[in-house]
Design a protein around this motif. Structure first.
Motif, PDB file in Angstrom:
ATOM      1  N   ARG A   1       0.825  -1.207   0.000  1.00 12.20           N
ATOM      2  CA  ARG A   1       0.000   0.000   0.000  1.00 12.20           C
ATOM      3  C   ARG A   1       0.860   1.258   0.000  1.00 12.20           C
ATOM      4  O   ARG A   1       0.584   2.203  -0.746  1.00 12.20           O
ATOM      5  CB  ARG A   1      -0.942   0.005   1.210  1.00 12.20           C
ATOM      6  N   ARG A   2       1.907   1.260   0.789  1.00 11.75           N
ATOM      7  CA  ARG A   2       2.752   2.443   0.911  1.00 11.75           C
ATOM      8  C   ARG A   2       3.575   2.700  -0.350  1.00 11.75           C
ATOM      9  O   ARG A   2       3.637   3.824  -0.856  1.00 11.75           O
ATOM     10  CB  ARG A   2       3.688   2.263   2.111  1.00 11.75           C
ATOM     11  N   ASP A   3       4.228   1.646  -0.874  1.00 13.21           N
ATOM     12  CA  ASP A   3       5.195   1.841  -1.946  1.00 13.21           C
ATOM     13  C   ASP A   3       4.633   1.647  -3.344  1.00 13.21           C
ATOM     14  O   ASP A   3       5.277   2.031  -4.327  1.00 13.21           O
ATOM     15  CB  ASP A   3       6.383   0.891  -1.743  1.00 13.21           C
ATOM     16  N   VAL A   4       3.462   1.046  -3.447  1.00 15.97           N
ATOM     17  CA  VAL A   4       2.860   0.838  -4.764  1.00 15.97           C
ATOM     18  C   VAL A   4       1.578   1.654  -4.908  1.00 15.97           C
ATOM     19  O   VAL A   4       1.482   2.544  -5.762  1.00 15.97           O
ATOM     20  CB  VAL A   4       2.577  -0.658  -5.025  1.00 15.97           C
ATOM     21  N   VAL A   5       0.600   1.376  -4.070  1.00 18.69           N
ATOM     22  CA  VAL A   5      -0.707   2.032  -4.213  1.00 18.69           C
ATOM     23  C   VAL A   5      -0.616   3.531  -3.961  1.00 18.69           C
ATOM     24  O   VAL A   5      -1.023   4.350  -4.801  1.00 18.69           O
ATOM     25  CB  VAL A   5      -1.740   1.388  -3.260  1.00 18.69           C
ATOM     26  N   ASP A   6      -0.090   3.934  -2.805  1.00 17.43           N
ATOM     27  CA  ASP A   6      -0.035   5.363  -2.471  1.00 17.43           C
ATOM     28  C   ASP A   6       0.876   6.133  -3.415  1.00 17.43           C
ATOM     29  O   ASP A   6       0.632   7.316  -3.696  1.00 17.43           O
ATOM     30  CB  ASP A   6       0.445   5.554  -1.035  1.00 17.43           C
ATOM     31  N   ARG A   7       1.906   5.477  -3.907  1.00 26.89           N
ATOM     32  CA  ARG A   7       2.886   6.157  -4.758  1.00 26.89           C
ATOM     33  C   ARG A   7       2.381   6.359  -6.178  1.00 26.89           C
ATOM     34  O   ARG A   7       2.551   7.429  -6.762  1.00 26.89           O
ATOM     35  CB  ARG A   7       4.189   5.351  -4.778  1.00 26.89           C
ATOM     36  N   PHE A   8       1.745   5.343  -6.742  1.00 29.21           N
ATOM     37  CA  PHE A   8       1.355   5.416  -8.147  1.00 29.21           C
ATOM     38  C   PHE A   8      -0.110   5.779  -8.372  1.00 29.21           C
ATOM     39  O   PHE A   8      -0.489   6.148  -9.483  1.00 29.21           O
ATOM     40  CB  PHE A   8       1.674   4.081  -8.841  1.00 29.21           C
ATOM     41  N   PHE A   9      -0.919   5.673  -7.340  1.00 27.08           N
ATOM     42  CA  PHE A   9      -2.341   5.998  -7.497  1.00 27.08           C
ATOM     43  C   PHE A   9      -2.790   6.970  -6.401  1.00 27.08           C
ATOM     44  O   PHE A   9      -3.678   6.654  -5.608  1.00 27.08           O
ATOM     45  CB  PHE A   9      -3.179   4.713  -7.445  1.00 27.08           C
ATOM     46  N   PRO A  10      -2.188   8.161  -6.339  1.00 26.13           N
ATOM     47  CA  PRO A  10      -2.546   9.103  -5.271  1.00 26.13           C
ATOM     48  C   PRO A  10      -3.999   9.547  -5.310  1.00 26.13           C
ATOM     49  O   PRO A  10      -4.572   9.878  -4.274  1.00 26.13           O
ATOM     50  CB  PRO A  10      -1.592  10.279  -5.519  1.00 26.13           C
ATOM     51  N   VAL A  11      -4.610   9.558  -6.478  1.00 31.92           N
ATOM     52  CA  VAL A  11      -6.012   9.972  -6.605  1.00 31.92           C
ATOM     53  C   VAL A  11      -6.951   8.797  -6.365  1.00 31.92           C
ATOM     54  O   VAL A  11      -7.977   8.931  -5.685  1.00 31.92           O
ATOM     55  CB  VAL A  11      -6.273  10.588  -7.998  1.00 31.92           C
ATOM     56  N   SER A  12      -6.605   7.631  -6.892  1.00 34.53           N
ATOM     57  CA  SER A  12      -7.497   6.465  -6.832  1.00 34.53           C
ATOM     58  C   SER A  12      -7.273   5.580  -5.615  1.00 34.53           C
ATOM     59  O   SER A  12      -8.003   4.609  -5.410  1.00 34.53           O
ATOM     60  CB  SER A  12      -7.297   5.609  -8.101  1.00 34.53           C
ATOM     61  N   ARG A  13      -6.277   5.894  -4.797  1.00 36.96           N
ATOM     62  CA  ARG A  13      -5.869   4.956  -3.752  1.00 36.96           C
ATOM     63  C   ARG A  13      -6.981   4.597  -2.771  1.00 36.96           C
ATOM     64  O   ARG A  13      -6.991   3.490  -2.220  1.00 36.96           O
ATOM     65  CB  ARG A  13      -4.672   5.511  -2.980  1.00 36.96           C
ATOM     66  N   GLY A  14      -7.891   5.528  -2.545  1.00 40.80           N
ATOM     67  CA  GLY A  14      -8.975   5.242  -1.610  1.00 40.80           C
ATOM     68  C   GLY A  14      -9.883   4.115  -2.071  1.00 40.80           C
ATOM     69  O   GLY A  14     -10.523   3.450  -1.249  1.00 40.80           O
ATOM     70  N   GLY A  15      -9.920   3.868  -3.370  1.00 36.75           N
ATOM     71  CA  GLY A  15     -10.777   2.815  -3.899  1.00 36.75           C
ATOM     72  C   GLY A  15     -10.048   1.523  -4.206  1.00 36.75           C
ATOM     73  O   GLY A  15     -10.614   0.610  -4.812  1.00 36.75           O
ATOM     74  N   ILE A  16      -8.787   1.452  -3.802  1.00 37.98           N
ATOM     75  CA  ILE A  16      -7.990   0.248  -4.072  1.00 37.98           C
ATOM     76  C   ILE A  16      -7.852  -0.559  -2.785  1.00 37.98           C
ATOM     77  O   ILE A  16      -7.516  -0.021  -1.729  1.00 37.98           O
ATOM     78  CB  ILE A  16      -6.592   0.621  -4.606  1.00 37.98           C
ATOM     79  N   ARG A  17      -8.102  -1.841  -2.905  1.00 34.81           N
ATOM     80  CA  ARG A  17      -8.011  -2.732  -1.750  1.00 34.81           C
ATOM     81  C   ARG A  17      -6.810  -3.661  -1.921  1.00 34.81           C
ATOM     82  O   ARG A  17      -6.607  -4.251  -2.985  1.00 34.81           O
ATOM     83  CB  ARG A  17      -9.300  -3.549  -1.619  1.00 34.81           C
ATOM     84  N   VAL A  18      -6.020  -3.778  -0.860  1.00 34.37           N
ATOM     85  CA  VAL A  18      -4.864  -4.682  -0.836  1.00 34.37           C
ATOM     86  C   VAL A  18      -5.123  -5.755   0.212  1.00 34.37           C
ATOM     87  O   VAL A  18      -5.258  -5.449   1.394  1.00 34.37           O
ATOM     88  CB  VAL A  18      -3.562  -3.937  -0.486  1.00 34.37           C
ATOM     89  N   THR A  19      -5.208  -7.001  -0.225  1.00 33.51           N
ATOM     90  CA  THR A  19      -5.373  -8.109   0.713  1.00 33.51           C
ATOM     91  C   THR A  19      -4.231  -9.102   0.512  1.00 33.51           C
ATOM     92  O   THR A  19      -3.778  -9.316  -0.618  1.00 33.51           O
ATOM     93  CB  THR A  19      -6.719  -8.828   0.520  1.00 33.51           C
ATOM     94  N   VAL A  20      -3.781  -9.678   1.615  1.00 30.67           N
ATOM     95  CA  VAL A  20      -2.681 -10.645   1.550  1.00 30.67           C
ATOM     96  C   VAL A  20      -3.061 -11.862   2.377  1.00 30.67           C
ATOM     97  O   VAL A  20      -3.464 -11.736   3.537  1.00 30.67           O
ATOM     98  CB  VAL A  20      -1.362 -10.051   2.084  1.00 30.67           C
ATOM     99  N   GLU A  21      -2.924 -13.032   1.776  1.00 32.50           N
ATOM    100  CA  GLU A  21      -3.180 -14.284   2.493  1.00 32.50           C
ATOM    101  C   GLU A  21      -2.066 -15.266   2.186  1.00 32.50           C
ATOM    102  O   GLU A  21      -1.835 -15.633   1.037  1.00 32.50           O
ATOM    103  CB  GLU A  21      -4.523 -14.884   2.081  1.00 32.50           C
ATOM    104  N   LYS A  22      -1.316 -15.637   3.223  1.00 23.54           N
ATOM    105  CA  LYS A  22      -0.191 -16.565   3.100  1.00 23.54           C
ATOM    106  C   LYS A  22       0.821 -16.093   2.062  1.00 23.54           C
ATOM    107  O   LYS A  22       1.372 -16.876   1.295  1.00 23.54           O
ATOM    108  CB  LYS A  22      -0.687 -17.974   2.762  1.00 23.54           C
ATOM    109  N   GLY A  23       1.035 -14.788   2.032  1.00 18.65           N
ATOM    110  CA  GLY A  23       2.025 -14.218   1.130  1.00 18.65           C
ATOM    111  C   GLY A  23       1.520 -13.896  -0.259  1.00 18.65           C
ATOM    112  O   GLY A  23       2.239 -13.298  -1.061  1.00 18.65           O
ATOM    113  N   CYS A  24       0.283 -14.281  -0.565  1.00 19.63           N
ATOM    114  CA  CYS A  24      -0.292 -14.023  -1.888  1.00 19.63           C
ATOM    115  C   CYS A  24      -1.104 -12.719  -1.841  1.00 19.63           C
ATOM    116  O   CYS A  24      -2.039 -12.594  -1.043  1.00 19.63           O
ATOM    117  CB  CYS A  24      -1.179 -15.177  -2.330  1.00 19.63           C
ATOM    118  N   VAL A  25      -0.726 -11.767  -2.687  1.00 19.29           N
ATOM    119  CA  VAL A  25      -1.323 -10.433  -2.680  1.00 19.29           C
ATOM    120  C   VAL A  25      -2.406 -10.327  -3.753  1.00 19.29           C
ATOM    121  O   VAL A  25      -2.206 -10.757  -4.895  1.00 19.29           O
ATOM    122  CB  VAL A  25      -0.256  -9.359  -2.938  1.00 19.29           C
ATOM    123  N   THR A  26      -3.535  -9.721  -3.385  1.00 22.08           N
ATOM    124  CA  THR A  26      -4.602  -9.433  -4.341  1.00 22.08           C
ATOM    125  C   THR A  26      -4.868  -7.935  -4.332  1.00 22.08           C
ATOM    126  O   THR A  26      -5.069  -7.335  -3.276  1.00 22.08           O
ATOM    127  CB  THR A  26      -5.901 -10.182  -3.988  1.00 22.08           C
TER     128      THR A  26
END
Length: 224
Positions: free
Chosen positions: A156-181
């Motif tokens: 979230r910090r280094d990818v979402v917030d950095r590259f999607f400063p406008v859209s970041r509020g609508g992006i969800r980051v989930t991680v389960e057993k190391g697998c990111v969605t």
């Protein structure tokens, strides 16, 4: 392990290392390996400069060739092995020059060195070649022990917030057993593959599923 990627050898290496000098006798080397439960030891010269490594394979030549009568052809083909079979100190047993790595090297760099040279561990040295630690295959896997929460925070910090400063509020980051969605809607479709690549580059991530979408926003021109 809460550091941001990329992690370096210094983050995962073992600082307490068993090593031997050039004149260390055969039995002392075997005893050190058994006591420390390692399969290889660096060989040091002078003030701690790494000049070689003695591995179990180097030592086993003595046992393997003990009762074998050498032939002229056999000796020529395995000259190094026969030399090690007769060696009694680290100077003659070691393989050198040693394959080493710097503490500031990235983990992929260390992994490539291990693969290229077919070794299981690398002595870690400074600019003068002085021993500072050891890094093994198992050490390189430590990044996969990072928690899902830690991985999610970094993505979230280094990818979402950095590259999607406008859209970041609508992006969800989930991680389960190391697998990111990654899910949600973004404005710039061209950044979606960039986000997936950078998320995959976060150390400790096992896999990535990128479900980001970029809806068409351009107005359709009216028909004449």
């Amino acid at each position: 392990m809460n550091r941001r990627s990329p992690h370096t050898v210094n983050d995962v290496m073992t600082s307490t290392v068993v090593a031997v000098g050039l004149e260390a006798p055969f039995k002392e080397i075997v005893a050190a390996m058994k006591e420390w439960q390692v399969t290889a030891v660096p060989v040091l010269e002078g003030e701690g400069r790494v000049v070689g490594v003695v591995s179990e394979a180097d030592l086993l030549a003595k046992e393997e060739l003990r009762d074998r009568e050498p032939t002229m052809i056999g000796q020529k083909e395995r000259l190094a092995d026969y030399a090690k079979a007769g060696a009694v100190t680290a100077r003659d047993l070691m393989s050198g020059p040693a394959v080493t790595v710097r503490a500031g090297a990235t983990l992929p760099r260390a992994a490539r060195l291990m693969a290229e040279h077919r070794v299981k561990r690398l002595p870690v040295v400074d600019e003068q070649g002085v021993l500072k630690g050891i890094v093994s295959r198992s050490d390189l896997l430590k990044v996969f022990l990072r928690t899902d929460e830690d991985l999610a925070a970094e993505v979230r910090r280094d990818v979402v917030d950095r590259f999607f400063p406008v859209s970041r509020g609508g992006i969800r980051v989930t991680v389960e057993k190391g697998c990111v969605t990654l899910t949600g809607s973004v404005r710039d479709a061209a950044l979606i593959p960039v986000a997936e690549r950078l998320t995959r580059a976060v150390e400790g991530v096992v896999d990535v599923r990128c479900d980001l979408i970029a809806p068409m926003t351009a107005d359709v021109a009216p028909r004449p």
